[in-house]
Write a protein that holds these residues in place. Structure first.
Motif, PDB file in Angstrom:
ATOM      1  N   PRO A 195       2.938  16.423   1.647  1.00  0.00           N
ATOM      2  CA  PRO A 195       2.898  14.958   1.564  1.00  0.00           C
ATOM      3  C   PRO A 195       4.273  14.365   1.220  1.00  0.00           C
ATOM      4  CG  PRO A 195       2.009  15.908  -0.445  1.00  0.00           C
ATOM      5  CD  PRO A 195       2.271  17.055   0.484  1.00  0.00           C
ATOM      6  N   ASP A 196       4.656  13.297   1.896  1.00  0.00           N
ATOM      7  CA  ASP A 196       5.923  12.620   1.563  1.00  0.00           C
ATOM      8  C   ASP A 196       5.782  11.102   1.683  1.00  0.00           C
ATOM      9  OD1 ASP A 196       5.844  12.207   4.297  1.00  0.00           O
ATOM     10  OD2 ASP A 196       7.967  12.695   4.610  1.00  0.00           O
ATOM     11  N   GLY A 197       4.555  10.625   1.451  1.00  0.00           N
ATOM     12  CA  GLY A 197       4.323   9.179   1.528  1.00  0.00           C
ATOM     13  C   GLY A 197       4.926   8.440   0.341  1.00  0.00           C
ATOM     14  N   GLY A 198       5.668   7.365   0.609  1.00  0.00           N
ATOM     15  CA  GLY A 198       6.326   6.607  -0.444  1.00  0.00           C
ATOM     16  C   GLY A 198       5.423   5.552  -1.084  1.00  0.00           C
ATOM     17  N   ASP A 199       5.913   4.998  -2.169  1.00  0.00           N
ATOM     18  CA  ASP A 199       5.154   3.981  -2.907  1.00  0.00           C
ATOM     19  C   ASP A 199       5.287   2.612  -2.239  1.00  0.00           C
ATOM     20  OD1 ASP A 199       4.765   6.055  -4.662  1.00  0.00           O
ATOM     21  OD2 ASP A 199       6.266   5.334  -6.117  1.00  0.00           O
ATOM     22  N   GLY A 200       4.286   1.798  -2.441  1.00  0.00           N
ATOM     23  CA  GLY A 200       4.354   0.423  -1.967  1.00  0.00           C
ATOM     24  C   GLY A 200       5.231  -0.428  -2.872  1.00  0.00           C
ATOM     25  N   ARG A 226       0.844  -1.202   0.000  1.00  0.00           N
ATOM     26  CA  ARG A 226       0.000   0.000   0.000  1.00  0.00           C
ATOM     27  C   ARG A 226       0.883   1.257   0.000  1.00  0.00           C
ATOM     28  NH1 ARG A 226      -2.170  -1.022   4.371  1.00  0.00           N
ATOM     29  NH2 ARG A 226      -1.056   0.426   5.730  1.00  0.00           N
ATOM     30  N   GLY A 227       0.490   2.259  -0.780  1.00  0.00           N
ATOM     31  CA  GLY A 227       1.194   3.539  -0.763  1.00  0.00           C
ATOM     32  C   GLY A 227       0.945   4.257   0.553  1.00  0.00           C
ATOM     33  N   GLY A 230       1.511  -8.115  -8.009  1.00  0.00           N
ATOM     34  CA  GLY A 230       0.738  -6.890  -8.137  1.00  0.00           C
ATOM     35  C   GLY A 230       1.598  -5.650  -7.947  1.00  0.00           C
ATOM     36  N   LEU A 231       1.294  -4.581  -8.654  1.00  0.00           N
ATOM     37  CA  LEU A 231       2.036  -3.331  -8.516  1.00  0.00           C
ATOM     38  C   LEU A 231       1.761  -2.697  -7.162  1.00  0.00           C
ATOM     39  CD1 LEU A 231       1.470  -1.735 -12.050  1.00  0.00           C
ATOM     40  CD2 LEU A 231       3.525  -2.895 -11.214  1.00  0.00           C
ATOM     41  N   GLY A 232       2.777  -2.021  -6.629  1.00  0.00           N
ATOM     42  CA  GLY A 232       2.582  -1.291  -5.380  1.00  0.00           C
ATOM     43  C   GLY A 232       1.790  -0.019  -5.615  1.00  0.00           C
ATOM     44  N   GLY A 233       1.017   0.382  -4.599  1.00  0.00           N
ATOM     45  CA  GLY A 233       0.250   1.618  -4.721  1.00  0.00           C
ATOM     46  C   GLY A 233       1.144   2.845  -4.626  1.00  0.00           C
ATOM     47  N   ARG A 234       0.735   3.932  -5.256  1.00  0.00           N
ATOM     48  CA  ARG A 234       1.521   5.168  -5.226  1.00  0.00           C
ATOM     49  C   ARG A 234       1.235   5.947  -3.951  1.00  0.00           C
ATOM     50  NH1 ARG A 234       1.074   8.380 -10.756  1.00  0.00           N
ATOM     51  NH2 ARG A 234      -1.165   8.164 -10.348  1.00  0.00           N
ATOM     52  N   GLY A 235       2.322   6.537  -3.411  1.00  0.00           N
ATOM     53  CA  GLY A 235       2.172   7.347  -2.202  1.00  0.00           C
ATOM     54  C   GLY A 235       1.488   8.670  -2.485  1.00  0.00           C
ATOM     55  N   ASN A 236       1.105   9.376  -1.378  1.00  0.00           N
ATOM     56  CA  ASN A 236       0.289  10.583  -1.559  1.00  0.00           C
ATOM     57  C   ASN A 236       1.047  11.745  -2.198  1.00  0.00           C
ATOM     58  OD1 ASN A 236       1.925  11.109   0.637  1.00  0.00           O
ATOM     59  ND2 ASN A 236       0.314  12.058   1.879  1.00  0.00           N
ATOM     60  N   ALA A 267      -3.731   7.694  -0.514  1.00  0.00           N
ATOM     61  CA  ALA A 267      -2.732   7.026  -1.357  1.00  0.00           C
ATOM     62  C   ALA A 267      -3.384   5.799  -1.978  1.00  0.00           C
ATOM     63  CB  ALA A 267      -1.508   6.637  -0.537  1.00  0.00           C
ATOM     64  N   GLN A 268      -2.717   5.211  -2.942  1.00  0.00           N
ATOM     65  CA  GLN A 268      -3.291   4.045  -3.628  1.00  0.00           C
ATOM     66  C   GLN A 268      -3.027   2.760  -2.846  1.00  0.00           C
ATOM     67  OE1 GLN A 268      -1.373   4.207  -7.474  1.00  0.00           O
ATOM     68  NE2 GLN A 268      -3.214   5.023  -8.461  1.00  0.00           N
TER      69      GLN A 268
END
Length: 336
Positions: A37-42, A21-22, A124-130, A144-145
């Protein structure tokens, strides 16, 4: 088909990993109240990968493990930290393995080379961060995704033996005896039909330290192409052999008729098999005296005008070197 540790047909359920999860993290530290926002990708979910291994000769490993699952990707973190990818799961299989979709029977891939890899289920692809969703009108997205789910598949693995020469003949034609004499293989030998229930491989030592591989394919019976007996399980192993050695005992009621039946079974199973090089070996000729052998030779010259044949006796070690020479010449002939 299975006998002992030899298994050449298994069904598996494979599941790739889910993407992480992002992160929806917002940057916060001393003197910075609104860092944005600085959330990273999953991370990506792990793949399920099939890989060729020349050191394997059976699918026995999967007799007790039918569910294969890859690792999940880790969630994204702060400071645009990307989550770790899920662990890929490798399925090592012998060379000559065919992968089919169990539901449709469609061939997905064929593994015929050492180290050859095929991703059978993508992670599965990781979700993108915010931080990806920051805009001039939305400076602090708090979403986030989620990661994408992995794939689930039911697959069938079929092993087709890889060998230079495949021994073709009716049950009890002497194939196992020949293999035990011409190679170091020790197949089960007895005087009744269907002694061999699995292909046996052996390395034939030729002149000047050269070698080639010979496979003793279990005996074919009339009607094998329609699945009679264990027809389909036997015939598919012949598809991988570059040269076919037909073994017909000299005491057969009609040598040419037996050969024609074998060829017809191959044609009905897969017409492309008839494009392979063929040699006919008349076995058990230690039972013939010179006069009978000459009479048979005169008759066979007319019947096998387009296919080379020779007389051998595995028990008496007669004609074995001549057979090796003939096989080596066919295997190494120049393609015009």
């Amino acid at each position: 088909m299975r006998e002992g540790n030899f298994i050449d047909y298994v069904k598996l359920h494979v599941t790739s990993g889910k993407g992480g999860r992002g992160s929806a993290h917002l940057h916060r530290e001393k003197y910075i109240d609104k860092g944005g926002p600085d959330g990273g990708d999953g991370g990506r979910g792990g793949h399920v990968i099939i890989r060729g291994d020349k050191n394997l000769w059976t699918l026995f490993e999967f007799n007790f493990k039918r569910h294969i699952r890859a690792g999940h990707g880790e969630n994204g973190g702060k400071q645009r930290s990307t989550g770790r990818d899920g662990e890929d799961k490798y399925i090592n299989v012998p060379l000559g393995t065919v992968i089919r979709d169990t539901d449709t029977q469609e061939v997905i891939a064929e593994i015929i080379e050492e180290g050859q890899e095929y991703i059978i289920a993508k992670g599965g692809l990781g979700g993108r961060g915010n931080w990806h969703f920051k805009t001039s009108t939305n400076q602090t997205p708090r979403y986030a995704q989620p990661g994408i789910e992995g794939e689930e598949k039911d697959i069938t693995l079929e092993l087709k033996v890889l060998a230079d020469v495949g021994l073709v003949g009716f049950p009890n034609a002497g194939k196992s005896t020949l293999l035990s004499v011409i190679t170091a293989a020790k197949p089960k030998i007895a005087n009744y039909e269907f002694t061999t229930l699995k292909p046996n491989l052996g390395i034939v030592k030729y002149r000047d330290f050269r070698t080639f591989v010979m496979a003793d394919i279990p005996g074919i019976i009339e009607g094998a192409a329609e699945g009679k007996g264990l027809g389909y399980r036997f015939l598919r192993h012949i598809e991988r052999n570059s040269t076919l050695l037909f073994l017909i005992p000299c005491d057969a009621e009609d040598v040419k008729k037996q050969y024609d039946i074998l060829v017809d079974e191959l044609r009905r199973y897969n017409p492309e098999l008839l494009d392979k090089d063929r040699i006919v070996a008349i076995s058990k000729t230690d039972m013939l005296d010179e006069e009978l052998k000459k009479e048979m030779d005169a008759e066979l010259k007319h019947q096998f005008s387009d296919v080379p044949y020779l007389f051998i006796s595995a028990v008496a070690h007669q004609g074995i070197q001549e057979l090796k020479d003939a096989l080596w010449e066919v295997l190494n002939k120049e393609v015009e």
